[in-house]
Design a protein around this motif. Structure first.
Motif, PDB file in Angstrom:
ATOM      1  N   ALA A 136       0.770  -1.314   0.039  1.00 46.33           N
ATOM      2  CA  ALA A 136      -0.081   0.052   0.016  1.00 46.33           C
ATOM      3  C   ALA A 136       0.860   1.357   0.261  1.00 46.33           C
ATOM      4  CB  ALA A 136      -0.921  -0.061   1.126  1.00 46.33           C
ATOM      5  N   SER A 137       2.160   1.131  -0.045  1.00 52.57           N
ATOM      6  CA  SER A 137       2.960   2.255   0.002  1.00 52.57           C
ATOM      7  C   SER A 137       3.048   3.005  -1.350  1.00 52.57           C
ATOM      8  CB  SER A 137       4.478   2.204   0.367  1.00 52.57           C
ATOM      9  OG  SER A 137       4.801   1.184  -0.574  1.00 52.57           O
ATOM     10  N   GLY A 138       3.322   4.121  -1.429  1.00 52.37           N
ATOM     11  CA  GLY A 138       3.594   5.049  -2.721  1.00 52.37           C
ATOM     12  C   GLY A 138       4.449   3.994  -3.586  1.00 52.37           C
ATOM     13  N   GLU A 139       5.534   3.637  -3.132  1.00 52.97           N
ATOM     14  CA  GLU A 139       6.343   2.574  -3.864  1.00 52.97           C
ATOM     15  C   GLU A 139       5.667   1.427  -4.314  1.00 52.97           C
ATOM     16  OE1 GLU A 139       9.611   1.144  -5.940  1.00 52.97           O
ATOM     17  OE2 GLU A 139       9.291   3.287  -5.255  1.00 52.97           O
ATOM     18  N   ALA A 140       4.980   0.937  -3.622  1.00 49.45           N
ATOM     19  CA  ALA A 140       4.117  -0.275  -4.041  1.00 49.45           C
ATOM     20  C   ALA A 140       3.089   0.214  -5.181  1.00 49.45           C
ATOM     21  CB  ALA A 140       3.288  -0.776  -3.015  1.00 49.45           C
ATOM     22  N   MET A 141       2.662   1.361  -5.018  1.00 48.92           N
ATOM     23  CA  MET A 141       1.621   1.734  -6.240  1.00 48.92           C
ATOM     24  C   MET A 141       2.307   2.110  -7.234  1.00 48.92           C
ATOM     25  SD  MET A 141      -1.336   4.083  -4.405  1.00 48.92           S
ATOM     26  CE  MET A 141      -2.422   3.785  -5.688  1.00 48.92           C
ATOM     27  N   ARG A 142       3.575   2.410  -7.159  1.00 52.78           N
ATOM     28  CA  ARG A 142       4.309   2.775  -8.483  1.00 52.78           C
ATOM     29  C   ARG A 142       4.942   1.709  -9.262  1.00 52.78           C
ATOM     30  NH1 ARG A 142       9.064   2.660 -10.489  1.00 52.78           N
ATOM     31  NH2 ARG A 142      10.017   1.480  -8.746  1.00 52.78           N
ATOM     32  N   GLN A 143       5.177   0.490  -8.494  1.00 54.39           N
ATOM     33  CA  GLN A 143       5.575  -0.815  -8.980  1.00 54.39           C
ATOM     34  C   GLN A 143       4.360  -1.634  -9.810  1.00 54.39           C
ATOM     35  OE1 GLN A 143       8.369  -3.243  -6.781  1.00 54.39           O
ATOM     36  NE2 GLN A 143       9.259  -1.745  -5.809  1.00 54.39           N
ATOM     37  N   ARG A 144       3.085  -1.386  -8.755  1.00 53.46           N
ATOM     38  CA  ARG A 144       2.134  -2.322  -9.343  1.00 53.46           C
ATOM     39  C   ARG A 144       1.448  -1.578 -10.509  1.00 53.46           C
ATOM     40  NH1 ARG A 144      -0.686  -1.540  -5.194  1.00 53.46           N
ATOM     41  NH2 ARG A 144      -0.851  -3.694  -4.082  1.00 53.46           N
ATOM     42  N   TRP A 145       1.167  -0.064 -10.729  1.00 51.39           N
ATOM     43  CA  TRP A 145       0.775   0.376 -11.600  1.00 51.39           C
ATOM     44  C   TRP A 145       1.417   1.233 -12.848  1.00 51.39           C
ATOM     45  CZ3 TRP A 145      -3.794  -1.487 -11.281  1.00 51.39           C
ATOM     46  CH2 TRP A 145      -4.564  -1.936 -10.046  1.00 51.39           C
ATOM     47  N   GLY A 146       2.936   1.052 -12.493  1.00 51.51           N
ATOM     48  CA  GLY A 146       4.041   1.583 -13.363  1.00 51.51           C
ATOM     49  C   GLY A 146       3.966   3.044 -13.634  1.00 51.51           C
ATOM     50  N   ARG A 147       3.530   3.813 -12.478  1.00 56.11           N
ATOM     51  CA  ARG A 147       3.682   5.268 -12.701  1.00 56.11           C
ATOM     52  C   ARG A 147       3.235   5.603 -11.125  1.00 56.11           C
ATOM     53  NH1 ARG A 147      -0.879   3.484 -14.862  1.00 56.11           N
ATOM     54  NH2 ARG A 147      -3.122   4.258 -14.454  1.00 56.11           N
ATOM     55  N   PRO A 148       3.710   7.081 -10.748  1.00 60.15           N
ATOM     56  CA  PRO A 148       3.830   7.324  -9.296  1.00 60.15           C
ATOM     57  C   PRO A 148       2.274   7.423  -8.780  1.00 60.15           C
ATOM     58  CG  PRO A 148       5.229   8.771 -10.578  1.00 60.15           C
ATOM     59  CD  PRO A 148       4.498   7.921 -11.792  1.00 60.15           C
ATOM     60  N   ALA A 149       1.877   7.401  -7.685  1.00 58.74           N
ATOM     61  CA  ALA A 149       0.723   7.341  -7.001  1.00 58.74           C
ATOM     62  C   ALA A 149      -0.306   8.615  -7.424  1.00 58.74           C
ATOM     63  CB  ALA A 149       0.859   7.179  -5.515  1.00 58.74           C
ATOM     64  N   GLU A 150       0.478   9.583  -7.536  1.00 58.97           N
ATOM     65  CA  GLU A 150      -0.147  10.925  -7.817  1.00 58.97           C
ATOM     66  C   GLU A 150      -0.809  11.085  -9.300  1.00 58.97           C
ATOM     67  OE1 GLU A 150       4.108  12.030  -7.832  1.00 58.97           O
ATOM     68  OE2 GLU A 150       2.717  10.852  -6.634  1.00 58.97           O
ATOM     69  N   GLU A 151      -0.429  10.091 -10.253  1.00 58.62           N
ATOM     70  CA  GLU A 151      -0.464   9.851 -11.518  1.00 58.62           C
ATOM     71  C   GLU A 151      -1.597   8.584 -11.746  1.00 58.62           C
ATOM     72  OE1 GLU A 151       2.805   9.710 -13.960  1.00 58.62           O
ATOM     73  OE2 GLU A 151       3.786  11.322 -13.126  1.00 58.62           O
ATOM     74  N   VAL A 152      -1.821   7.996 -10.674  1.00 61.95           N
ATOM     75  CA  VAL A 152      -2.668   6.951 -11.005  1.00 61.95           C
ATOM     76  C   VAL A 152      -4.438   7.254 -10.697  1.00 61.95           C
ATOM     77  CG1 VAL A 152      -3.457   4.732  -9.849  1.00 61.95           C
ATOM     78  CG2 VAL A 152      -1.202   5.180 -10.092  1.00 61.95           C
ATOM     79  N   ASP A 153      -4.989   7.176 -11.789  1.00 61.56           N
ATOM     80  CA  ASP A 153      -6.430   7.543 -11.745  1.00 61.56           C
ATOM     81  C   ASP A 153      -7.537   6.499 -12.002  1.00 61.56           C
ATOM     82  OD1 ASP A 153      -5.910  10.569 -11.758  1.00 61.56           O
ATOM     83  OD2 ASP A 153      -5.505  10.371 -13.952  1.00 61.56           O
ATOM     84  N   ASP A 154      -7.056   5.285 -12.009  1.00 63.57           N
ATOM     85  CA  ASP A 154      -7.940   4.337 -11.951  1.00 63.57           C
ATOM     86  C   ASP A 154      -8.582   3.876 -10.673  1.00 63.57           C
ATOM     87  OD1 ASP A 154      -8.252   0.859 -11.607  1.00 63.57           O
ATOM     88  OD2 ASP A 154      -8.440   1.368 -13.742  1.00 63.57           O
TER      89      ASP A 154
END
Length: 296
Positions: A182-200
């Motif tokens: 659930a960290s920002g790094e986890a989101m970056r690795q899971r979704w391929g972009r920084p958390a602030e750029e994830v809109d899904d």
């Protein structure tokens, strides 16, 4: 009396001088480069100002808080390149000749919110930061929570359904611990972009699920009077509200007290930081005050 403060983060050190009443008189951001560059830069900041009575440091970790240990005042087994087993306290104390208060960045943030922000007037609070990593600091009975080391709540395990979320986790030690999922790094690795750029929408529903599980565990284990969630990821609009809703479902009305059974009460129980980005640096001011007064 002036106090110095350092919020020593993995990407930047925020150095400040305060009058001790929550007012910052001067501040400077020092990029977190190599230790031999970053620590002297912090020293130079304080040398440019009137010498404080003490300096408080809230540092990324893990750190050694045992005064009897040969590595007291060190950042220890951090995965941050170049910083493992770095002595933070001695170089500051030797260069500036003042007492140094030292604790984790999240304990400092919890202290700042307890003294000046969303935790004022309460006895026991928890501060969870959700940024590049996940950490937790707590005030229990009016004192910073310590023990064997310090809380490492980000490395606790929560349910992980690999069929729904096949991501293996980003933590180099534990894989799919809370930080790994659930960290920002986890989101970056899971979704391929920084958390602030994830809109899904599904990505943020999953994030809310993991954080609600964490809040449920924290509520039952520590029984804080308030849980404060800060950090860059937590600034996502509606995330904390979605965590509240899901946490209420997970808590399932047990025990039957208003913050755990009613959404309006939950909105007063699970909150964002009222000091915004100043929680850590103002908490470091309080660490400096404690280095002089010894009240914590």
């Amino acid at each position: 009396m002036l106090y110095g403060a350092i919020e020593a983060g993995g990407t930047k050190w925020v150095c400040a001088v305060s009058d001790g009443d929550g007012r910052l008189l001067a501040s400077e951001v020092v990029p977190t480069a190599k230790p031999e560059e970053t620590i002297p830069a912090a020293v130079r900041f304080f040398l440019r100002h009137q010498r404080p009575a003490a300096i408080g440091v809230g540092s990324f970790g893990p750190i050694d808080l045992n005064p009897a240990s040969p590595t007291y005042g060190y950042i220890t087994t951090t995965p941050k390149p170049g910083w493992a087993y770095t002595d933070v306290v001695s170089p500051l104390r030797d260069a500036l000749q003042v007492p140094i208060g030292f604790d984790t960045d999240v304990n400092a943030a919890a202290l700042g919110e307890w003294r000046h922000g969303a935790g004022r007037g309460l006895d026991t609070i928890a501060y969870v930061t959700v940024g590049t990593g996940i950490g937790m600091g707590a005030i229990v009975g009016g004192r910073i929570l310590h023990g064997l080391v310090h809380p490492e709540f980000g490395h606790t395990y929560i349910p992980h359904d690999a069929d729904i979320d096949p991501f293996a986790g980003s933590c180099p030690y534990h894989g799919d611990c809370l930080e790994g999922l659930a960290s920002g790094e986890a989101m970056r690795q899971r979704w391929g972009r920084p958390a602030e750029e994830v809109d899904d929408a599904w990505a943020w529903e999953l994030e809310a699920e993991y954080l609600a599980l964490a809040v449920t565990n924290l509520t039952y284990a520590l029984s804080p009077q308030r849980v404060i969630i800060g950090g860059g990821v937590a600034k996502r609009e509606s995330l904390i509200q979605n965590v509240r809703v899901r946490a209420l479902e997970l808590l399932a009305g047990y025990p039957e007290v208003p913050p755990l059974t009613d959404l309006d009460a939950m909105a007063q129980y699970l909150v964002g930081p009222s000091l915004d980005d100043l929680s850590g640096v103002l908490g470091a001011v309080e660490l400096a005050r404690d280095a002089v007064e010894g009240t914590l």
